[in-house]
Design a protein around this motif. Structure first.
Motif, PDB file in Angstrom:
ATOM      1  N   TYR A   1       2.207   1.660  -3.471  1.00  0.00           N
ATOM      2  CA  TYR A   1       1.144   2.127  -4.379  1.00  0.00           C
ATOM      3  C   TYR A   1       1.011   3.653  -4.328  1.00  0.00           C
ATOM      4  O   TYR A   1       0.995   4.329  -5.359  1.00  0.00           O
ATOM      5  N   GLU A   2       0.939   4.181  -3.123  1.00  0.00           N
ATOM      6  CA  GLU A   2       0.761   5.641  -2.971  1.00  0.00           C
ATOM      7  C   GLU A   2       1.941   6.404  -3.582  1.00  0.00           C
ATOM      8  O   GLU A   2       1.763   7.405  -4.278  1.00  0.00           O
TER       9      GLU A   2
ATOM     10  N   HIS B   1      -6.306  15.214   6.897  1.00  0.00           N
ATOM     11  CA  HIS B   1      -5.811  16.123   5.853  1.00  0.00           C
ATOM     12  C   HIS B   1      -6.850  17.129   5.372  1.00  0.00           C
ATOM     13  O   HIS B   1      -6.502  18.255   5.049  1.00  0.00           O
TER      14      HIS B   1
ATOM     15  N   LEU C   1      -5.481  -0.944  -1.189  1.00  0.00           N
ATOM     16  CA  LEU C   1      -5.155  -2.190  -1.879  1.00  0.00           C
ATOM     17  C   LEU C   1      -5.500  -3.360  -0.977  1.00  0.00           C
ATOM     18  O   LEU C   1      -5.274  -3.307   0.231  1.00  0.00           O
TER      19      LEU C   1
ATOM     20  N   ILE D   1      -7.031   8.345   6.057  1.00  0.00           N
ATOM     21  CA  ILE D   1      -6.520   9.523   6.775  1.00  0.00           C
ATOM     22  C   ILE D   1      -7.028  10.822   6.150  1.00  0.00           C
ATOM     23  O   ILE D   1      -6.403  11.873   6.264  1.00  0.00           O
TER      24      ILE D   1
ATOM     25  N   ALA E   1       3.162  15.685  12.448  1.00  0.00           N
ATOM     26  CA  ALA E   1       3.338  14.987  11.159  1.00  0.00           C
ATOM     27  C   ALA E   1       2.861  15.841   9.984  1.00  0.00           C
ATOM     28  O   ALA E   1       3.531  15.939   8.960  1.00  0.00           O
TER      29      ALA E   1
ATOM     30  N   GLY F   1       0.837  -1.213   0.000  1.00  0.00           N
ATOM     31  CA  GLY F   1       0.000   0.000   0.000  1.00  0.00           C
ATOM     32  C   GLY F   1       0.867   1.257   0.000  1.00  0.00           C
ATOM     33  O   GLY F   1       0.561   2.252  -0.663  1.00  0.00           O
TER      34      GLY F   1
HETATM   35  O1  ME8 Z   1      -1.242   7.001   8.152  1.00  0.00           O
HETATM   36  N1  ME8 Z   1      -3.580   0.452   0.430  1.00  0.00           N
HETATM   37  O2  ME8 Z   1       0.946   6.272   8.004  1.00  0.00           O
HETATM   38  P1  ME8 Z   1       0.729   4.793   7.453  1.00  0.00           P
HETATM   39  C1  ME8 Z   1      -3.209   1.674   0.015  1.00  0.00           C
HETATM   40  N2  ME8 Z   1       1.807   8.310   9.357  1.00  0.00           N
HETATM   41  N3  ME8 Z   1      -2.742   2.624   0.831  1.00  0.00           N
HETATM   42  C2  ME8 Z   1      -2.646   2.330   2.133  1.00  0.00           C
HETATM   43  C3  ME8 Z   1      -3.008   1.069   2.651  1.00  0.00           C
HETATM   44  C4  ME8 Z   1      -3.498   0.098   1.731  1.00  0.00           C
HETATM   45  N4  ME8 Z   1      -3.865  -1.106   2.094  1.00  0.00           N
HETATM   46  N5  ME8 Z   1      -2.794   1.089   3.988  1.00  0.00           N
HETATM   47  C5  ME8 Z   1      -2.330   2.316   4.277  1.00  0.00           C
HETATM   48  C6  ME8 Z   1      -0.045   7.154   8.325  1.00  0.00           C
HETATM   49  N6  ME8 Z   1      -2.241   3.070   3.173  1.00  0.00           N
HETATM   50  C7  ME8 Z   1       0.477   8.464   8.898  1.00  0.00           C
HETATM   51  C8  ME8 Z   1       0.373   9.533   7.842  1.00  0.00           C
HETATM   52  S1  ME8 Z   1       0.707  12.024   6.938  1.00  0.00           S
HETATM   53  C9  ME8 Z   1       1.063  13.516   7.621  1.00  0.00           C
HETATM   54  C10 ME8 Z   1       0.830  10.893   8.264  1.00  0.00           C
HETATM   55  C11 ME8 Z   1      -1.816   4.476   3.068  1.00  0.00           C
HETATM   56  O3  ME8 Z   1       2.104   4.232   7.365  1.00  0.00           O
HETATM   57  C12 ME8 Z   1      -2.384   5.349   4.155  1.00  0.00           C
HETATM   58  O4  ME8 Z   1      -3.729   5.687   3.903  1.00  0.00           O
HETATM   59  O5  ME8 Z   1      -0.275   4.081   8.270  1.00  0.00           O
HETATM   60  C13 ME8 Z   1      -1.457   6.531   4.084  1.00  0.00           C
HETATM   61  O6  ME8 Z   1      -1.836   7.419   3.057  1.00  0.00           O
HETATM   62  C14 ME8 Z   1      -0.111   5.877   3.780  1.00  0.00           C
HETATM   63  O7  ME8 Z   1      -0.421   4.565   3.267  1.00  0.00           O
HETATM   64  C15 ME8 Z   1       0.771   5.740   5.005  1.00  0.00           C
HETATM   65  O8  ME8 Z   1       0.102   5.000   6.000  1.00  0.00           O
END
Ligand code: ME8
Length: 494
Positions: A24-25, A263, A288, A259, A228, A21
């Motif tokens: 992907y982002e 934001h 994902l 999240i 953050a 995930g």
């Molecule tokens: O939320 N599929 O960190 P994070 C796609 N530190 N995207 C995914 C996902 C998935 N299965 N799971 C998570 C945080 N994400 C905070 C952010 S920003 C100032 C602080 C996405 O490590 C999630 O939604 O849990 C986020 O955009 C990113 O991965 C980081 O997630």
């Protein structure tokens, strides 16, 4: 002056290694960054890690490691992931950086000075996974639905941010289409503010020994989300840095759907209070799943994207994640689909077009671009439209339509027959293919940059930009080289 484009991703928690995930982002952001560079904009692409979270400290404790050491070790995987995925990020921010700590404290002080922070008692439930207080209403079977864990009950004297003060401004912001993308994600936020009202936000944690100290009270640390979010401006050296002056406000904060609240609601109210311009857009992507299941440690399906790249290369992974998942929506990843796409769309589609076009140039024209006119058309307006609407899967499909048309052109024109018959059209046919391949190398560059570079090398030219996406720019007489094939077929995964 060049138009600027500033794109950020969420910064990842480093309590574990990166998962697919995260990859992907970062890939979506990279596609947008590279596309905007091709369009001639001055781009700044920021990604990084969220290090001050209590969940990082807890993971370190479980691993029986010093927190700083643990965080430093895990960050390496995230930096490595950026390299492995061939990301074009201009900076990688770590929230344990000195300047980030200083700027976070400055913003906290600014909001405090404005009279928007007060001391009170917090009593309620806290989900460590979210790093957020959670209400009874949000629980499903007593657990946080995002992390499937029971929250902890906390009662603490803490500092609060007067978020409620900004309720009307927020409703106004969220009622206009465009601030949150896709629209329905903005509406979800609007409805939540409208229904629940904006409550004040607890922005400190008591007695922790990890995190950024409150500037006005040493017994507390700044609530991790408050620090953050500030990464988006600390990385630009707010308030006096040249980068800040040039790139803020951000054009796009790319984030996952989980999240959005932080934001689209919390961050704007912080900025309003601190008197800082708001970002132009929050771009929300879906989640994902892997083989149809939510990614989770307990299910043991957290695919390591670094291992995946080592096995297949970056471009196939970039390709399949963008092509197969409609932008903004949830989607599934599986190695089965990945291997199928490598064999069909990459090896048979693009790879085959390149190798046979260059092979015929070597065979019929001693490897030099013949004189000719490009007869294959491409619809650039449609591509632009898809990029403008952030429909990256459709932008990529449009590009592949062109590749398929080029392959069909070969089948229709049968250059091998023209060659036998000494037909004059052969020159135009081969020129059409080579000139179209030049255009394809520009169009695929945001998605699969390594392949784009390899194609340019074979053509002996430099990567073009947006204004080069028009026919007949390939110079006659250039020496091209078929060389190795772009994609090797892989054994299909079951
Ligand atoms: O939320 N599929 O960190 P994070 C796609 N530190 N995207 C995914 C996902 C998935 N299965 N799971 C998570 C945080 N994400 C905070 C952010 S920003 C100032 C602080 C996405 O490590 C999630 O939604 O849990 C986020 O955009 C990113 O991965 C980081 O997630």
């Amino acid at each position: 002056m060049k138009e600027k484009y500033y794109i950020t991703t969420a910064i990842d928690y480093v309590n574990a290694k990166p998962h697919i995930g995260h990859a992907y982002e970062k890939i979506i952001a990279d596609v947008l960054a590279r596309w905007n560079r091709i369009k001639g904009k001055d781009v700044f692409y920021l990604t990084g890690t969220d290090e001050n979270a209590q969940k990082n400290a807890q993971a370190a404790e479980e691993a029986k490691k010093d927190v700083k050491k643990f965080v430093d070790e895990n960050v390496k995987y995230f930096i490595d992931l950026c390299k492995k995925l061939n990301l074009s990020n201009d900076y990688f921010i770590r929230t344990t950086e000195k300047r980030h700590i200083k700027i976070s404290q400055e913003i906290f002080s600014k909001v405090l000075k404005k009279g928007d922070i007060y001391k009170g008692t917090y009593e309620g439930l806290y989900c460590q996974g979210c790093e957020a207080f959670i209400t009874e209403k949000e629980l499903v079977n007593g657990k946080c639905p995002e992390h499937n864990k029971e929250p902890r009950y906390i009662k603490e004297e803490n500092y609060f941010f007067k978020m409620s003060k900004y309720e009307n401004q927020m409703l106004d912001l969220l009622s206009k289409p465009g601030f949150v993308f896709p629209d329905y994600r903005g509406k979800e936020m609007y409805n939540r503010v409208k229904e629940e009202g904006l409550k004040d936000l607890c922005v400190s944690r008591k007695g922790t020994n990890w995190g950024i100290e409150l500037p006005n009270d040493k017994g507390y640390s700044i609530y991790v989300w408050f620090d953050a979010l500030i990464n988006y401006i600390s990385a630009l050296d707010y308030p006096d840095g040249e980068l800040y002056k040039k790139f803020w406000p951000a054009d796009a904060h790319l984030i996952g759907k989980g999240i959005n609240w932080f934001h689209s609601v919390i961050w704007p109210t912080m900025l309003m209070s601190a008197g800082i311009k708001l970002p132009k857009q929050i771009v929300v992507h879906g989640y994902l799943t892997v083989d149809g299941q939510k990614i989770s440690k307990s299910l043991g399906n957290t695919i390591d994207p670094i291992k995946l790249v080592n096995k297949y290369g970056a471009d196939p992974i970039r390709y399949v994640l963008i092509r197969d998942i409609p932008s903004g929506e949830d989607g599934d990843f599986s190695e089965k689909i990945l291997t199928e796409k490598i064999n069909s769309e990459l090896a048979n589609g693009l790879g085959n077009l390149i190798s046979r076009s260059l092979g015929m140039t070597e065979k019929y024209f001693e490897g030099r671009v013949p004189k000719g006119k490009n007869l294959i058309k491409f619809d650039l307006d449609k591509l632009n439209e898809h990029f403008d609407k952030i429909e990256l899967h459709l932008a990529l499909a449009e590009t592949w339509k062109y590749i398929d048309e080029c392959n069909k052109f070969v089948e229709d024109k049968k250059p091998w027959v023209l060659a036998k018959e000494n037909d004059k059209e052969l020159s135009d046919v081969i020129y059409s293919l080579l000139d179209s391949i030049r255009i394809i190398s520009i169009l695929i560059n945001p998605f699969i940059p390594e392949t784009s570079e390899k194609i340019n090398k074979k053509l002996g030219i430099k990567l073009g930009n947006y204004k080069d996406v028009k026919p007949n720019l390939l110079k006659q007489g250039i020496k091209v080289e078929k060389g190795e094939s772009l994609f090797n077929k892989v054994e299909a995964e079951k």
